[in-house]
Motif scaffolding. Structure first.
Motif, PDB file in Angstrom:
ATOM      1  N   UNK A 160       0.822  -1.207   0.000  1.00 46.70           N
ATOM      2  CA  UNK A 160       0.000   0.000   0.000  1.00 46.70           C
ATOM      3  C   UNK A 160       0.853   1.252   0.000  1.00 46.70           C
ATOM      4  N   UNK A 161       0.212   2.416   0.056  1.00 51.67           N
ATOM      5  CA  UNK A 161       0.996   3.654   0.022  1.00 51.67           C
ATOM      6  C   UNK A 161       1.509   4.040   1.407  1.00 51.67           C
ATOM      7  N   UNK A 162       0.961   3.414   2.438  1.00 45.36           N
ATOM      8  CA  UNK A 162       1.437   3.656   3.803  1.00 45.36           C
ATOM      9  C   UNK A 162       1.775   2.310   4.437  1.00 45.36           C
ATOM     10  N   UNK A 163       2.985   2.189   4.946  1.00 45.83           N
ATOM     11  CA  UNK A 163       3.394   0.954   5.614  1.00 45.83           C
ATOM     12  C   UNK A 163       3.674   1.253   7.075  1.00 45.83           C
ATOM     13  N   UNK A 177       2.095  -2.673  -4.198  1.00 45.74           N
ATOM     14  CA  UNK A 177       0.651  -2.439  -4.147  1.00 45.74           C
ATOM     15  C   UNK A 177      -0.088  -3.533  -3.357  1.00 45.74           C
ATOM     16  N   UNK A 178      -1.238  -3.189  -2.832  1.00 49.60           N
ATOM     17  CA  UNK A 178      -2.049  -4.166  -2.080  1.00 49.60           C
ATOM     18  C   UNK A 178      -2.644  -5.171  -3.073  1.00 49.60           C
ATOM     19  N   UNK A 179      -2.437  -6.474  -2.863  1.00 51.67           N
ATOM     20  CA  UNK A 179      -2.961  -7.475  -3.804  1.00 51.67           C
ATOM     21  C   UNK A 179      -4.484  -7.358  -3.953  1.00 51.67           C
ATOM     22  N   UNK A 180      -4.972  -7.553  -5.181  1.00 50.46           N
ATOM     23  CA  UNK A 180      -6.401  -7.334  -5.436  1.00 50.46           C
ATOM     24  C   UNK A 180      -7.286  -8.310  -4.657  1.00 50.46           C
ATOM     25  N   UNK A 181      -6.778  -9.521  -4.440  1.00 50.11           N
ATOM     26  CA  UNK A 181      -7.540 -10.508  -3.662  1.00 50.11           C
ATOM     27  C   UNK A 181      -7.782 -10.021  -2.225  1.00 50.11           C
ATOM     28  N   UNK A 182      -6.802  -9.277  -1.709  1.00 54.47           N
ATOM     29  CA  UNK A 182      -6.927  -8.725  -0.352  1.00 54.47           C
ATOM     30  C   UNK A 182      -7.942  -7.574  -0.367  1.00 54.47           C
ATOM     31  N   UNK A 183      -7.866  -6.752  -1.423  1.00 54.34           N
ATOM     32  CA  UNK A 183      -8.822  -5.640  -1.552  1.00 54.34           C
ATOM     33  C   UNK A 183     -10.255  -6.151  -1.696  1.00 54.34           C
ATOM     34  N   UNK A 184     -10.418  -7.319  -2.326  1.00 54.22           N
ATOM     35  CA  UNK A 184     -11.763  -7.911  -2.479  1.00 54.22           C
ATOM     36  C   UNK A 184     -12.390  -8.170  -1.102  1.00 54.22           C
ATOM     37  N   UNK A 185     -11.586  -8.645  -0.163  1.00 56.58           N
ATOM     38  CA  UNK A 185     -12.104  -8.919   1.185  1.00 56.58           C
ATOM     39  C   UNK A 185     -12.582  -7.607   1.813  1.00 56.58           C
ATOM     40  N   UNK A 186     -11.763  -6.566   1.719  1.00 54.25           N
ATOM     41  CA  UNK A 186     -12.147  -5.241   2.249  1.00 54.25           C
ATOM     42  C   UNK A 186     -13.481  -4.792   1.647  1.00 54.25           C
ATOM     43  N   UNK A 187     -13.592  -4.913   0.324  1.00 51.33           N
ATOM     44  CA  UNK A 187     -14.809  -4.453  -0.360  1.00 51.33           C
ATOM     45  C   UNK A 187     -16.044  -5.189   0.142  1.00 51.33           C
ATOM     46  N   UNK A 188     -15.888  -6.451   0.461  1.00 52.37           N
ATOM     47  CA  UNK A 188     -17.049  -7.251   0.864  1.00 52.37           C
ATOM     48  C   UNK A 188     -17.467  -6.988   2.309  1.00 52.37           C
ATOM     49  N   UNK A 189     -16.508  -6.708   3.190  1.00 53.50           N
ATOM     50  CA  UNK A 189     -16.872  -6.638   4.618  1.00 53.50           C
ATOM     51  C   UNK A 189     -16.750  -5.258   5.269  1.00 53.50           C
ATOM     52  N   UNK A 190     -16.031  -4.316   4.636  1.00 54.93           N
ATOM     53  CA  UNK A 190     -15.732  -3.068   5.371  1.00 54.93           C
ATOM     54  C   UNK A 190     -16.944  -2.154   5.514  1.00 54.93           C
ATOM     55  N   UNK A 191     -17.863  -2.198   4.535  1.00 54.10           N
ATOM     56  CA  UNK A 191     -19.015  -1.304   4.582  1.00 54.10           C
ATOM     57  C   UNK A 191     -18.694   0.127   4.186  1.00 54.10           C
ATOM     58  N   UNK A 192     -17.492   0.396   3.702  1.00 55.23           N
ATOM     59  CA  UNK A 192     -17.150   1.755   3.266  1.00 55.23           C
ATOM     60  C   UNK A 192     -16.687   1.738   1.808  1.00 55.23           C
ATOM     61  N   UNK A 193     -16.858   2.888   1.145  1.00 57.00           N
ATOM     62  CA  UNK A 193     -16.543   2.955  -0.287  1.00 57.00           C
ATOM     63  C   UNK A 193     -15.060   3.193  -0.532  1.00 57.00           C
TER      64      UNK A 193
END
Ligand code: SIN
Ligand code: MN
Length: 206
Positions: free
Chosen positions: A62-65, A87-103
């Motif tokens: 990601x842009x911040x470590x 960069x953050x792997x897209x598979x990891x971002x998919x999890x965020x998209x499904x559970x985080x509740x934020x855009x």
């Protein structure tokens, strides 16, 4: 705000727990993605401001470590070797998209590796700019005993074993709740060849 498209199986002190959110195939694929991150940004052992090395090894995407040394805990733009975090792997971002509740997408993906005997003391995640965004955590490999406390240090706590593929969302009151990992059951999962536990945490930092 968008709504999450998944429902947690368990809620403990407002921590939303999705057991086996990733199946074994999804876990294996994510480990391969994380290995690629670690190839470019090798794991290191951060020093705490108190001068002791942490038992957990870390790296980020990601842009911040996340980084720690004698001058304290902070987010950085680069790995200690001087290169940008991958960069953050897209598979990891998919999890965020499904559970985080934020855009908004996370800008930090911290990867913690717990070898035999590693642990993480009780702490709050509080170095981020806006606590409206949740922290999403993904567990891979050996089981870890996760302890949940309160919004101030001390008091009664509750513990649960996090298993490979489990996802935890810390939002709302859980966002600033103390939490830690007392121990892992080394060798309890066949996922990682060398044993141990990986925990990935996703955050909006800036
Ligand atoms: C963390 O709080 O940074 C890690 C939590 C975990 O390993 O499950
Ligand atoms: Mn934490």
């Amino acid at each position: 705000m968008i709504h999450s498209t998944a429902t947690p199986g368990l809620i403990l002190r407002e921590f939303k727990i999705y057991e086996r959110f990733l199946d074994v195939e999804g876990q294996r694929a994510m480990v391969a993605d994380l290995r690629e991150v670690a190839r470019r940004a090798p794991f290191f052992s951060p020093q705490t401001p108190y001068g002791k090395p942490m038992s957990v090894r870390m790296t980020s995407a990601g842009t911040a470590g996340w980084f720690a040394d004698k001058s304290g805990y902070r987010y950085t733009d680069t790995h200690p070797q001087g290169t940008p975090w991958p960069p953050i792997p897209s598979r990891v971002l998919d999890v965020w998209r499904t559970v985080s509740g934020v855009a908004r997408a996370p800008d930090c993906c911290l990867i913690n590796y717990y070898g035999e005997g590693a642990r993480m003391g009780m702490h709050q995640d509080k170095d981020e700019a806006d606590f409206e965004f949740p922290v999403v955590s993904i567990s891979l490999g050996d089981e870890g005993l996760f302890r949940i406390g309160n919004t101030t240090r001390g008091g009664k706590t509750q513990s649960l074993w996090l298993r490979s593929g489990d996802v935890v969302v810390m939002g709302g009151a859980a966002r600033l709740t103390y939490h830690g990992v007392d121990r892992i059951r080394f060798g309890s999962s066949p996922l990682l060849e060398q044993g141990g536990r990986i925990n990935v945490t996703l955050r909006v930092v800036r």
